[in-house]
Structures are given as structure tokens and as C-alpha cells.
Scaffold this motif. Structure first.
Motif, PDB file in Angstrom:
ATOM      1  N   VAL A 121       0.867  -1.170   0.000  1.00  0.00           N
ATOM      2  CA  VAL A 121       0.000   0.000   0.000  1.00  0.00           C
ATOM      3  C   VAL A 121       0.906   1.223   0.000  1.00  0.00           C
ATOM      4  CG1 VAL A 121      -1.779   1.303   1.214  1.00  0.00           C
ATOM      5  CG2 VAL A 121      -1.840  -1.211   1.231  1.00  0.00           C
ATOM      6  N   TYR A 122       0.670   2.102  -0.948  1.00  0.00           N
ATOM      7  CA  TYR A 122       1.495   3.297  -1.103  1.00  0.00           C
ATOM      8  C   TYR A 122       0.733   4.497  -0.551  1.00  0.00           C
ATOM      9  CZ  TYR A 122       4.924   0.872  -3.944  1.00  0.00           C
ATOM     10  OH  TYR A 122       5.914   0.015  -4.379  1.00  0.00           O
ATOM     11  N   TYR A 123       1.430   5.273   0.267  1.00  0.00           N
ATOM     12  CA  TYR A 123       0.866   6.465   0.887  1.00  0.00           C
ATOM     13  C   TYR A 123       1.676   7.684   0.493  1.00  0.00           C
ATOM     14  CZ  TYR A 123      -1.156   3.000   4.112  1.00  0.00           C
ATOM     15  OH  TYR A 123      -1.820   1.932   4.660  1.00  0.00           O
ATOM     16  N   CYS A 124       1.003   8.824   0.382  1.00  0.00           N
ATOM     17  CA  CYS A 124       1.734  10.072   0.259  1.00  0.00           C
ATOM     18  C   CYS A 124       1.547  10.869   1.554  1.00  0.00           C
ATOM     19  CB  CYS A 124       1.279  10.883  -0.951  1.00  0.00           C
ATOM     20  SG  CYS A 124      -0.475  11.289  -1.019  1.00  0.00           S
ATOM     21  N   ALA A 125       2.548  11.667   1.854  1.00  0.00           N
ATOM     22  CA  ALA A 125       2.531  12.451   3.091  1.00  0.00           C
ATOM     23  C   ALA A 125       3.206  13.780   2.837  1.00  0.00           C
ATOM     24  CB  ALA A 125       3.253  11.710   4.213  1.00  0.00           C
ATOM     25  N   ALA A 126       2.721  14.812   3.517  1.00  0.00           N
ATOM     26  CA  ALA A 126       3.258  16.162   3.378  1.00  0.00           C
ATOM     27  C   ALA A 126       3.815  16.632   4.707  1.00  0.00           C
ATOM     28  CB  ALA A 126       2.171  17.117   2.901  1.00  0.00           C
ATOM     29  N   GLU A 127       5.035  17.131   4.678  1.00  0.00           N
ATOM     30  CA  GLU A 127       5.688  17.653   5.886  1.00  0.00           C
ATOM     31  C   GLU A 127       6.377  18.968   5.571  1.00  0.00           C
ATOM     32  OE1 GLU A 127       7.840  14.763   8.628  1.00  0.00           O
ATOM     33  OE2 GLU A 127       7.671  13.556   6.810  1.00  0.00           O
ATOM     34  N   ARG A 128       6.521  19.796   6.600  1.00  0.00           N
ATOM     35  CA  ARG A 128       7.299  21.025   6.450  1.00  0.00           C
ATOM     36  C   ARG A 128       8.770  20.679   6.596  1.00  0.00           C
ATOM     37  NH1 ARG A 128       5.396  26.077   6.986  1.00  0.00           N
ATOM     38  NH2 ARG A 128       7.393  26.510   5.987  1.00  0.00           N
ATOM     39  N   PHE A 129       9.551  20.865   5.551  1.00  0.00           N
ATOM     40  CA  PHE A 129      11.017  20.766   5.564  1.00  0.00           C
ATOM     41  C   PHE A 129      11.573  19.340   5.617  1.00  0.00           C
ATOM     42  CE2 PHE A 129      10.974  25.182   5.888  1.00  0.00           C
ATOM     43  CZ  PHE A 129      10.247  25.615   6.985  1.00  0.00           C
ATOM     44  N   LEU A 130      10.811  18.394   6.113  1.00  0.00           N
ATOM     45  CA  LEU A 130      11.334  17.038   6.278  1.00  0.00           C
ATOM     46  C   LEU A 130      10.592  16.043   5.389  1.00  0.00           C
ATOM     47  CD1 LEU A 130      11.582  16.896  10.184  1.00  0.00           C
ATOM     48  CD2 LEU A 130      13.420  17.376   8.559  1.00  0.00           C
ATOM     49  N   CYS A 131      11.131  14.856   5.347  1.00  0.00           N
ATOM     50  CA  CYS A 131      10.473  13.750   4.655  1.00  0.00           C
ATOM     51  C   CYS A 131      10.686  12.508   5.505  1.00  0.00           C
ATOM     52  CB  CYS A 131      11.074  13.584   3.263  1.00  0.00           C
ATOM     53  SG  CYS A 131      10.115  12.509   2.173  1.00  0.00           S
ATOM     54  N   SER A 132      10.230  12.594   6.720  1.00  0.00           N
ATOM     55  CA  SER A 132      10.527  11.560   7.707  1.00  0.00           C
ATOM     56  C   SER A 132       9.409  10.556   7.909  1.00  0.00           C
ATOM     57  CB  SER A 132      10.840  12.233   9.052  1.00  0.00           C
ATOM     58  OG  SER A 132       9.667  12.872   9.547  1.00  0.00           O
ATOM     59  N   GLY A 133       8.260  10.822   7.357  1.00  0.00           N
ATOM     60  CA  GLY A 133       7.126   9.937   7.597  1.00  0.00           C
ATOM     61  C   GLY A 133       6.578  10.056   9.001  1.00  0.00           C
ATOM     62  N   SER A 134       6.742  11.216   9.577  1.00  0.00           N
ATOM     63  CA  SER A 134       6.278  11.445  10.945  1.00  0.00           C
ATOM     64  C   SER A 134       4.762  11.335  11.055  1.00  0.00           C
ATOM     65  CB  SER A 134       6.712  12.838  11.396  1.00  0.00           C
ATOM     66  OG  SER A 134       6.044  13.228  12.568  1.00  0.00           O
ATOM     67  N   THR A 135       4.313  10.953  12.233  1.00  0.00           N
ATOM     68  CA  THR A 135       2.864  10.897  12.472  1.00  0.00           C
ATOM     69  C   THR A 135       2.247  12.284  12.460  1.00  0.00           C
ATOM     70  OG1 THR A 135       3.284  10.880  14.854  1.00  0.00           O
ATOM     71  CG2 THR A 135       2.968   8.750  13.778  1.00  0.00           C
ATOM     72  N   SER A 136       3.071  13.302  12.583  1.00  0.00           N
ATOM     73  CA  SER A 136       2.551  14.667  12.565  1.00  0.00           C
ATOM     74  C   SER A 136       2.391  15.204  11.143  1.00  0.00           C
ATOM     75  CB  SER A 136       3.471  15.597  13.361  1.00  0.00           C
ATOM     76  OG  SER A 136       4.746  15.656  12.770  1.00  0.00           O
ATOM     77  N   ALA A 137       2.830  14.429  10.154  1.00  0.00           N
ATOM     78  CA  ALA A 137       2.650  14.840   8.755  1.00  0.00           C
ATOM     79  C   ALA A 137       1.191  14.693   8.349  1.00  0.00           C
ATOM     80  CB  ALA A 137       3.524  13.970   7.854  1.00  0.00           C
ATOM     81  N   TYR A 138       0.866  15.336   7.248  1.00  0.00           N
ATOM     82  CA  TYR A 138      -0.450  15.099   6.641  1.00  0.00           C
ATOM     83  C   TYR A 138      -0.327  13.830   5.803  1.00  0.00           C
ATOM     84  CZ  TYR A 138      -1.286  20.075   7.667  1.00  0.00           C
ATOM     85  OH  TYR A 138      -1.428  21.290   8.283  1.00  0.00           O
ATOM     86  N   TRP A 139      -1.279  12.903   5.972  1.00  0.00           N
ATOM     87  CA  TRP A 139      -1.208  11.620   5.273  1.00  0.00           C
ATOM     88  C   TRP A 139      -2.432  11.412   4.386  1.00  0.00           C
ATOM     89  CZ3 TRP A 139       2.736   8.119   5.259  1.00  0.00           C
ATOM     90  CH2 TRP A 139       3.748   8.315   6.199  1.00  0.00           C
ATOM     91  N   GLY A 140      -2.174  10.772   3.236  1.00  0.00           N
ATOM     92  CA  GLY A 140      -3.261  10.326   2.389  1.00  0.00           C
ATOM     93  C   GLY A 140      -3.741   8.960   2.833  1.00  0.00           C
TER      94      GLY A 140
END
Length: 122
Positions: free
Chosen positions: A94-113
Motif C-alpha cells: 500500500v502506497y501512501y503520500c505524506a506532506a511535511e514542512r522541511f522534512l520527509c521523515s514519515g512522521s505521524t505529525s505529517a499530513y497523510w493520504g
């Protein structure tokens, strides 16, 4: 409301191609790094690629997909793409996209699809 809508998954034979899309809304797209992540059955989530909308589109790829996958961003459409070529059965996930400020860490605080399923048959 913030939304990330991932689409484009499906069933493909090994060696085939798919293009995933991640349509974003509800936040300032140009200020974020958009990452693709995947999770295969029984495995931990892993990072696949990142693209920064903050600069000239700096990209990052996991070693497992380098040379086969390409990520791109259409800022006019607030959409990020993941072109996947030469697909292998081990790309099934399953592929997900996520949006983060400045990082690309996959943090739970990111916006997730919500995720889109890619199945590669051998």
C-alpha cells in the motif's frame, strides 16, 4: 480541511508500469515536502521517495527504487506523481503520500493520504 488523495494503484505484471497521483488541498502546497511511503503485508512502512516544493524540486529515492521510480510535482495542480517502471513483485504494498514542512521523515505529525494498493504479479 487538509486532504491528500492518493490514487493510481492497481494490479500489474512484473516489468510493468504504474503512475500514482497524490492530490493535495487545504494547505500551502508550495511550502511542503511530499513523500511517498509504502507498507507491504507484515512489514514496516518504508520511505520510497521525496520531492521538495520548497526549492527547485530536490528529490530523494530509496536505493530499492532508484533508477526505476521517478517523482514529480505539478504545483499548478497541487499534485505529486510517482512514476513506477520495471515493477517487481517486491514492490507490492500500500502506497501512501505524506506532506511535511522541511522534512520527509514519515512522521505521524505529517499530513497523510489514505493509501493506494499496488500489486505486482510475477
Amino acid at each position: 480541511d487538509v486532504q491528500l488523495q492518493a490514487s493510481g494503484g492497481g494490479l500489474v505484471q512484473a516489468g510493468g508500469s504504474l503512475r500514482l497521483s497524490c492530490a493535495a488541498s487545504g494547505f500551502k502546497f508550495d511550502d511542503y515536502v511530499i513523500g511517498w511511503f509504502r507498507q507491504a503485508p507484515g512489514k514496516e512502512r518504508e520511505g520510497v521517495s521525496c520531492i521538495s516544493n520548497l526549492d527547485d524540486g530536490t528529490t530523494y529515492y530509496a536505493d530499492s527504487v532508484k533508477g526505476r521510480f521517478t517523482t514529480s510535482s505539478d504545483n499548478a495542480k497541487n499534485t505529486v506523481y510517482l512514476q513506477m517502471n520495471s515493477l517487481k513483485p517486491e514492490d507490492t504494498a500500500v502506497y501512501y503520500c505524506a506532506a511535511e514542512r522541511f522534512l520527509c521523515s514519515g512522521s505521524t505529525s505529517a499530513y497523510w493520504g489514505q493509501g493506494t494498493l499496488v500489486t505486482v504479479s510475477s
